[in-house]
Design an enzyme around this catalytic site. Structure first.
Site, PDB file in Angstrom:
ATOM      1  N   LEU A  87     -39.154  58.135  15.250  1.00 53.37           N
ATOM      2  CA  LEU A  87     -38.467  60.024  15.328  1.00 53.37           C
ATOM      3  C   LEU A  87     -37.057  60.101  14.782  1.00 53.37           C
ATOM      4  O   LEU A  87     -36.128  58.858  15.590  1.00 53.37           O
ATOM      5  CB  LEU A  87     -39.295  60.057  16.635  1.00 53.37           C
ATOM      6  CG  LEU A  87     -40.522  60.724  17.108  1.00 53.37           C
ATOM      7  CD1 LEU A  87     -40.327  61.535  18.277  1.00 53.37           C
ATOM      8  CD2 LEU A  87     -40.366  62.347  16.091  1.00 53.37           C
ATOM      9  N   GLY A 132     -42.865  55.851  14.704  1.00 55.40           N
ATOM     10  CA  GLY A 132     -44.018  56.854  14.523  1.00 55.40           C
ATOM     11  C   GLY A 132     -44.159  55.998  12.730  1.00 55.40           C
ATOM     12  O   GLY A 132     -45.188  57.143  12.099  1.00 55.40           O
ATOM     13  N   ASN A 154     -42.864  50.283  19.179  1.00 55.92           N
ATOM     14  CA  ASN A 154     -41.907  50.139  20.172  1.00 55.92           C
ATOM     15  C   ASN A 154     -41.801  50.757  21.058  1.00 55.92           C
ATOM     16  O   ASN A 154     -41.170  50.555  21.989  1.00 55.92           O
ATOM     17  CB  ASN A 154     -40.734  49.136  19.596  1.00 55.92           C
ATOM     18  CG  ASN A 154     -40.024  50.481  19.162  1.00 55.92           C
ATOM     19  OD1 ASN A 154     -40.467  51.079  18.291  1.00 55.92           O
ATOM     20  ND2 ASN A 154     -39.027  49.868  18.136  1.00 55.92           N
TER      21      ASN A 154
END
Length: 281
Positions: A87, A132, A154
């Site tokens: 993201l 992502g 993560n």
């Protein structure tokens, strides 16, 4: 769900193909006329950070490929170092609330479209795939990665509880104990580690070789009834999809609460300032 890498060199696709759509700017869709396999390429420099527009384009591309009845879908990147860094931080720092809501909703839509895609799906992971990026790759049925790459979810290292669809993806490709440990530790795996635990299916020496392996995987379904294949896949994934739908609103509100927290905003501000200093140096 983010990265500090700044890269710019792009790869050119090398296959006999036709463009299916020219309206999409942040993804390209090409269909190989010989194999009938469609390739979706993420193309948002420098690191394919997932913003509202890229997620929207990706969703539209997946649906377009399904509607045109391609034989399969390969997801890859135009960047030769990063598959996707996750993201976009700028979407989460001091966000407009309506846009933040749209960002997470678009991410949910993409996961639903890719995880529940009726076609055989494969990811040619030609660069790093944290957060992502890993989510997109593990939503596919088959994954090929290049050497010296890193991949993993993560989120917990950022203080974020991994969304339920992250858990579904890991439980679908990893033994439960391995998946749980990887998520609670926020592990990022090297190419070798990812292959060893089964997070990826194969390693290829180049993007071209990775694409070949993905095409070969999709070709294994050549003699399989497409409808029977897709219904069988959805039986395996159906419980995940149903549970997600029941918790979708809750997941959205949790994300909005998370990014609205003052400490999170402070941390993001410090992170972005660090990036600016790196770029200046």
């Amino acid at each position: 769900m983010m990265s500090s890498m700044s890269l710019s060199r792009m790869l050119r696709a090398a296959s006999v193909c036709r463009t299916m759509s020219t309206a999409t700017k942040l993804t390209t869709v090409e269909v190989n006329d010989k194999t009938g396999i469609a390739t979706v390429t993420l193309s948002r420099p420098p690191i394919n950070a997932l913003n509202v527009e890229l997620l929207h384009d990706l969703y539209q591309s997946i649906k377009e490929i399904e509607n045109n009845k391609s034989r399969g879908l390969i997801l890859t990147s135009s960047n030769d170092k990063v598959f996707s860094a996750g993201l976009d931080i700028n979407e989460m720092y001091r966000p407009d609330k309506d846009r933040a809501r749209l960002l997470w909703t678009k991410l949910q839509d993409v996961w639903l479209a890719l995880y529940g895609c009726a076609l055989p799906t494969a990811a040619a992971i030609n660069g790093h795939a944290p957060a992502g990026g890993c989510l997109l790759a593990t939503s596919c049925e088959y994954r090929v990665i290049l050497p010296q790459c890193r991949i993993g979810l993560n989120e917990i290292q950022l203080g974020l509880v991994p969304p339920i669809f992250c858990m579904f993806n890991f439980l679908n490709v990893l033994p439960r104990r391995v998946a749980e440990r990887a998520l609670v530790q926020g592990r990022i795996f090297t190419t070798e580690q990812a292959l060893q635990i089964g997070l990826v299916d194969a390693v290829a020496s180049s993007k071209e070789k990775a694409m070949e392996k993905c095409s070969q995987f999709i070709a294994t379904f050549g003699q399989t009834n497409p409808l029977a294949r897709s219904l069988t896949k959805l039986k395996f994934r159906g419980a995940d999809l149903q549970r997600f739908e029941s918790e979708r609103t809750k997941e959205l509100e949790s994300f909005l609460e998370f990014i609205d927290h003052p400490q999170m905003q402070e941390d993001l501000g410090i992170y972005l300032e660090g990036l600016k200093k790196k770029n200046r140096n």
